[in-house]
Design a protein around this motif. Structure first.
Motif, PDB file in Angstrom:
ATOM      1  N   LYS A  75       0.836  -1.193   0.000  1.00 39.62           N
ATOM      2  CA  LYS A  75       0.000   0.000   0.000  1.00 39.62           C
ATOM      3  C   LYS A  75       0.873   1.247   0.000  1.00 39.62           C
ATOM      4  N   ASN A  76       0.573   2.173  -0.919  1.00 36.10           N
ATOM      5  CA  ASN A  76       1.154   3.515  -0.864  1.00 36.10           C
ATOM      6  C   ASN A  76       0.003   4.516  -0.987  1.00 36.10           C
ATOM      7  N   ASN A  77       0.317   5.743  -1.335  1.00 38.51           N
ATOM      8  CA  ASN A  77      -0.725   6.777  -1.348  1.00 38.51           C
ATOM      9  C   ASN A  77      -1.851   6.479  -2.341  1.00 38.51           C
ATOM     10  N   HIS A  78      -1.505   5.880  -3.464  1.00 34.68           N
ATOM     11  CA  HIS A  78      -2.492   5.694  -4.529  1.00 34.68           C
ATOM     12  C   HIS A  78      -2.826   4.230  -4.827  1.00 34.68           C
ATOM     13  N   THR A  79      -1.966   3.300  -4.442  1.00 35.17           N
ATOM     14  CA  THR A  79      -2.078   1.919  -4.893  1.00 35.17           C
ATOM     15  C   THR A  79      -2.156   0.948  -3.719  1.00 35.17           C
ATOM     16  N   THR A  80      -3.023  -0.039  -3.834  1.00 34.38           N
ATOM     17  CA  THR A  80      -3.063  -1.156  -2.889  1.00 34.38           C
ATOM     18  C   THR A  80      -3.022  -2.461  -3.672  1.00 34.38           C
ATOM     19  N   TRP A  81      -2.398  -3.453  -3.067  1.00 38.88           N
ATOM     20  CA  TRP A  81      -2.346  -4.779  -3.685  1.00 38.88           C
ATOM     21  C   TRP A  81      -2.390  -5.813  -2.566  1.00 38.88           C
ATOM     22  N   PHE A  82      -3.543  -6.471  -2.434  1.00 36.42           N
ATOM     23  CA  PHE A  82      -3.777  -7.446  -1.373  1.00 36.42           C
ATOM     24  C   PHE A  82      -3.626  -8.850  -1.950  1.00 36.42           C
ATOM     25  N   PHE A 106      -8.076 -25.089  -0.578  1.00 38.12           N
ATOM     26  CA  PHE A 106      -6.916 -24.348  -1.089  1.00 38.12           C
ATOM     27  C   PHE A 106      -7.467 -23.132  -1.817  1.00 38.12           C
ATOM     28  N   GLU A 107      -7.091 -21.912  -1.379  1.00 31.41           N
ATOM     29  CA  GLU A 107      -7.671 -20.695  -1.932  1.00 31.41           C
ATOM     30  C   GLU A 107      -6.609 -19.606  -2.083  1.00 31.41           C
ATOM     31  N   VAL A 108      -6.674 -18.900  -3.204  1.00 36.29           N
ATOM     32  CA  VAL A 108      -5.785 -17.767  -3.472  1.00 36.29           C
ATOM     33  C   VAL A 108      -6.635 -16.554  -3.804  1.00 36.29           C
ATOM     34  N   ASN A 109      -6.352 -15.421  -3.138  1.00 37.60           N
ATOM     35  CA  ASN A 109      -7.045 -14.158  -3.395  1.00 37.60           C
ATOM     36  C   ASN A 109      -6.032 -13.085  -3.741  1.00 37.60           C
ATOM     37  N   SER A 110      -6.386 -12.233  -4.704  1.00 33.75           N
ATOM     38  CA  SER A 110      -5.543 -11.101  -5.057  1.00 33.75           C
ATOM     39  C   SER A 110      -6.434  -9.948  -5.527  1.00 33.75           C
ATOM     40  N   THR A 111      -6.261  -8.774  -4.898  1.00 35.31           N
ATOM     41  CA  THR A 111      -7.048  -7.592  -5.255  1.00 35.31           C
ATOM     42  C   THR A 111      -6.116  -6.411  -5.460  1.00 35.31           C
ATOM     43  N   PHE A 112      -6.179  -5.798  -6.628  1.00 34.05           N
ATOM     44  CA  PHE A 112      -5.358  -4.624  -6.952  1.00 34.05           C
ATOM     45  C   PHE A 112      -6.264  -3.398  -7.025  1.00 34.05           C
ATOM     46  N   GLY A 113      -5.852  -2.313  -6.370  1.00 38.39           N
ATOM     47  CA  GLY A 113      -6.663  -1.108  -6.358  1.00 38.39           C
ATOM     48  C   GLY A 113      -5.843   0.146  -6.617  1.00 38.39           C
ATOM     49  N   TYR A 114      -6.482   1.128  -7.269  1.00 39.78           N
ATOM     50  CA  TYR A 114      -5.822   2.414  -7.552  1.00 39.78           C
ATOM     51  C   TYR A 114      -6.826   3.542  -7.328  1.00 39.78           C
ATOM     52  N   GLU A 116      -7.133   7.994  -7.488  1.00 40.30           N
ATOM     53  CA  GLU A 116      -6.503   9.238  -7.910  1.00 40.30           C
ATOM     54  C   GLU A 116      -6.415  10.235  -6.764  1.00 40.30           C
ATOM     55  N   ASN A 117      -7.415  10.223  -5.893  1.00 42.13           N
ATOM     56  CA  ASN A 117      -7.477  11.165  -4.776  1.00 42.13           C
ATOM     57  C   ASN A 117      -7.083  10.443  -3.493  1.00 42.13           C
ATOM     58  N   THR A 118      -6.018  10.920  -2.839  1.00 43.83           N
ATOM     59  CA  THR A 118      -5.517  10.246  -1.643  1.00 43.83           C
ATOM     60  C   THR A 118      -6.466  10.390  -0.447  1.00 43.83           C
ATOM     61  N   LYS A 119      -7.427  11.300  -0.531  1.00 41.92           N
ATOM     62  CA  LYS A 119      -8.382  11.471   0.558  1.00 41.92           C
ATOM     63  C   LYS A 119      -9.605  10.559   0.399  1.00 41.92           C
ATOM     64  N   SER A 120      -9.716   9.934  -0.750  1.00 39.38           N
ATOM     65  CA  SER A 120     -10.879   9.079  -1.018  1.00 39.38           C
ATOM     66  C   SER A 120     -10.633   7.662  -0.500  1.00 39.38           C
ATOM     67  N   ASN A 121     -11.707   7.014  -0.062  1.00 45.03           N
ATOM     68  CA  ASN A 121     -11.643   5.616   0.362  1.00 45.03           C
ATOM     69  C   ASN A 121     -12.063   4.654  -0.749  1.00 45.03           C
ATOM     70  N   TRP A 122     -12.381   5.189  -1.934  1.00 43.13           N
ATOM     71  CA  TRP A 122     -12.810   4.370  -3.061  1.00 43.13           C
ATOM     72  C   TRP A 122     -11.644   4.135  -4.016  1.00 43.13           C
ATOM     73  N   TYR A 123     -11.495   2.891  -4.452  1.00 46.28           N
ATOM     74  CA  TYR A 123     -10.429   2.495  -5.375  1.00 46.28           C
ATOM     75  C   TYR A 123     -11.041   1.841  -6.617  1.00 46.28           C
ATOM     76  N   TYR A 124     -10.419   2.107  -7.796  1.00 49.81           N
ATOM     77  CA  TYR A 124     -10.698   1.275  -8.960  1.00 49.81           C
ATOM     78  C   TYR A 124      -9.989  -0.050  -8.716  1.00 49.81           C
ATOM     79  N   SER A 125     -10.712  -1.167  -8.847  1.00 50.51           N
ATOM     80  CA  SER A 125     -10.149  -2.438  -8.409  1.00 50.51           C
ATOM     81  C   SER A 125     -10.329  -3.550  -9.430  1.00 50.51           C
ATOM     82  N   ALA A 126      -9.410  -4.504  -9.350  1.00 42.59           N
ATOM     83  CA  ALA A 126      -9.513  -5.763 -10.088  1.00 42.59           C
ATOM     84  C   ALA A 126      -9.292  -6.887  -9.090  1.00 42.59           C
TER      85      ALA A 126
END
Length: 318
Positions: A75-82, A106-114, A116-126
Motif C-alpha cells: 500500500k502507498n498513497n495511490h495503490t493497494t495490492w492485497f 486451497f484458496e488464493v485471493n488477489s485484489t489490486f486497487g488504484y 486518484e485522490n488520496t483522501k478518497s476511500n474508493w479504489y478502482y479495483s480488479a
C-alpha cells in the motif's frame, strides 16, 4: 597549510557523500517496510473425546485441522495490492468408523486497487479468486464413489469494479458489475452427472453415451463482497465475510451466497480458541442422497450448506 585545508575539504566531502548515501538507503529501507506488510500464520485446532465405563455411552474420537494463512499486502498513497493464500485440511477418527475428512480448502485471493485522490476511500479495483480442494470428498459412509475431487470442483473469479476500504473500522466493500466465474470439473464421471452446474452427458434411449459432460462452465455476472473485522471484546476478534454473486446469462436474480463468520479467542501468544460458522447457497450445487437405499446417489435440488467449528489450538506466527 593549503594541504591541510585541502585534506579537510576532501574529508568533509567524503563524509557528506557517505551521509547522503546512508540517508538514502535508510529512507529506501523505511519506504519499503512501510509499503509492504507480511503475515504468516499456521494454526492447529483439535478436539478429543474419550470414554471409559461411561454409563451414558459414547464413542472415542479425535479430530484435527491445520490452517495456513499467508498475507502479502502492498500500500502507498495511490495503490493497494492485497494477496492472500488460505489452506486448511482436517480429519476426524471415531471409534469403529473409518477416517473421515472434515475440512479441505486451497484458496488464493488477489485484489489490486488504484485511487486518484488520496483522501478518497474508493479504489478502482480488479479481483482474482481461485479455490479448490486437495482430496476426494464422500457422502459418508459410502466411500466407493467420490462426490468431489481435486479440481472437481474448482472455482475461478476474475472481475473489475470498485472497492471501498476504511482502515479505522477494518471494513471493505467490493462491487463488480462485470465478473467472470468459471467452474472446473476435471473428473469425467462427475462431469457426466452434471455436478456443480456443468452441462451433463447425453445418453440415448438405451442409455448409451452420446456425448460426454462438459468440464467447465463459464458465467458472467455481478459480484459483491463485504468484509468486516472487529474486536468485540478484549482478546476476542471477529471476522465476518459475505460474498454475493448473480449470473447475467443464467437465471439472473438467483443469488449465490457465501457467508463466513469466525471468532478467534486469544488465550496467550501461542494458544487460541476458534468458533466459526460457514453458510453457502449455490443454485448449481445439487444435493445428493441415496433415496432408494440401492447405493446410487440421486441428484436432488440445492440446499443451504452449513459448517460449524469449535476448537482449541496452537498458533504460530513467522
Amino acid at each position: 597549510m593549503k594541504f591541510k585545508v585541502f585534506l579537510i575539504t576532501v574529508l568533509v566531502s567524503v563524509y557528506s557523500i557517505n551521509a547522503t548515501i546512508l540517508n538514502d538507503s535508510l529512507a529506501l529501507k523505511k519506504d519499503s517496510i512501510s509499503h509492504w506488510k507480511n503475515s504468516n500464520k499456521v494454526r492447529l485446532i483439535f478436539t478429543q473425546n474419550s470414554f471409559v465405563n461411561w454409563s451414558a455411552g459414547g464413542n472415542n474420537s479425535i479430530a484435527g485441522i491445520v490452517k495456513i494463512n499467508l498475507l502479502r499486502n502492498y500500500k502507498n498513497n495511490h495503490t493497494t495490492w492485497f494477496n492472500e493464500l488460505k489452506s486448511s485440511y482436517g480429519l476426524n477418527k471415531e471409534e469403529e468408523r473409518e477416517l473421515r475428512k472434515t475440512e479441505d480448502l486451497f484458496e488464493v485471493n488477489s485484489t489490486f486497487g488504484y485511487r486518484e485522490n488520496t483522501k478518497s476511500n474508493w479504489y478502482y479495483s480488479a479481483k482474482f479468486n481461485f479455490k479448490t480442494q486437495y482430496t476426494n470428498g464422500y457422502k459418508y459412509p459410502n466411500t466407493d464413489k467420490p462426490i468431489s475431487r481435486f479440481f472437481a470442483p474448482a472455482y475461478l473469479f476474475l472481475g473489475v469494479g470498485t472497492e471501498y476500504t476504511k482502515k479505522e473500522s477494518n471494513f471493505k466493500l467490493y462491487l463488480s458489475p462485470i465478473t467472470n466465474k468459471t467452474t472446473f470439473v476435471f473428473d469425467q464421471r462427475l462431469a457426466n452427472e452434471g455436478s456443480f452446474g456443468v452441462k451433463r452427458a447425453v445418453y440415448d434411449t438405451d442409455k448409451n453415451l452420446v456425448s460426454e459432460g462438459e468440464n467447465t462452465k463459464i458465467e458472467f455476472g455481478m459480484l459483491a463482497t463485504g468484509e468486516w473485522k472487529s474486536e468485540v471484546m478484549k482478546n476476542i476478534q471477529m471476522a465476518n465475510k459475505l460474498i454475493l454473486y448473480s449470473d447475467y446469462l443464467n437465471n439472473y436474480g438467483n443469488v449465490d451466497v457465501d457467508w463466513e463468520i469466525n471468532f478467534d479467542l486469544t488465550i496467550n501468544k501461542y494458544v487460541t480458541a476458534n468458533v466459526g460458522s460457514h453458510f453457502i447457497f449455490d443454485d448449481d450445487v445439487k444435493r445428493k442422497e441415496d433415496i432408494d437405499n440401492d447405493g446410487t446417489l440421486d441428484i436432488l435440488g440445492p440446499k443451504i450448506q452449513v459448517k460449524q467449528l469449535l476448537g482449541v489450538g496452537f498458533l504460530y506466527n513467522f
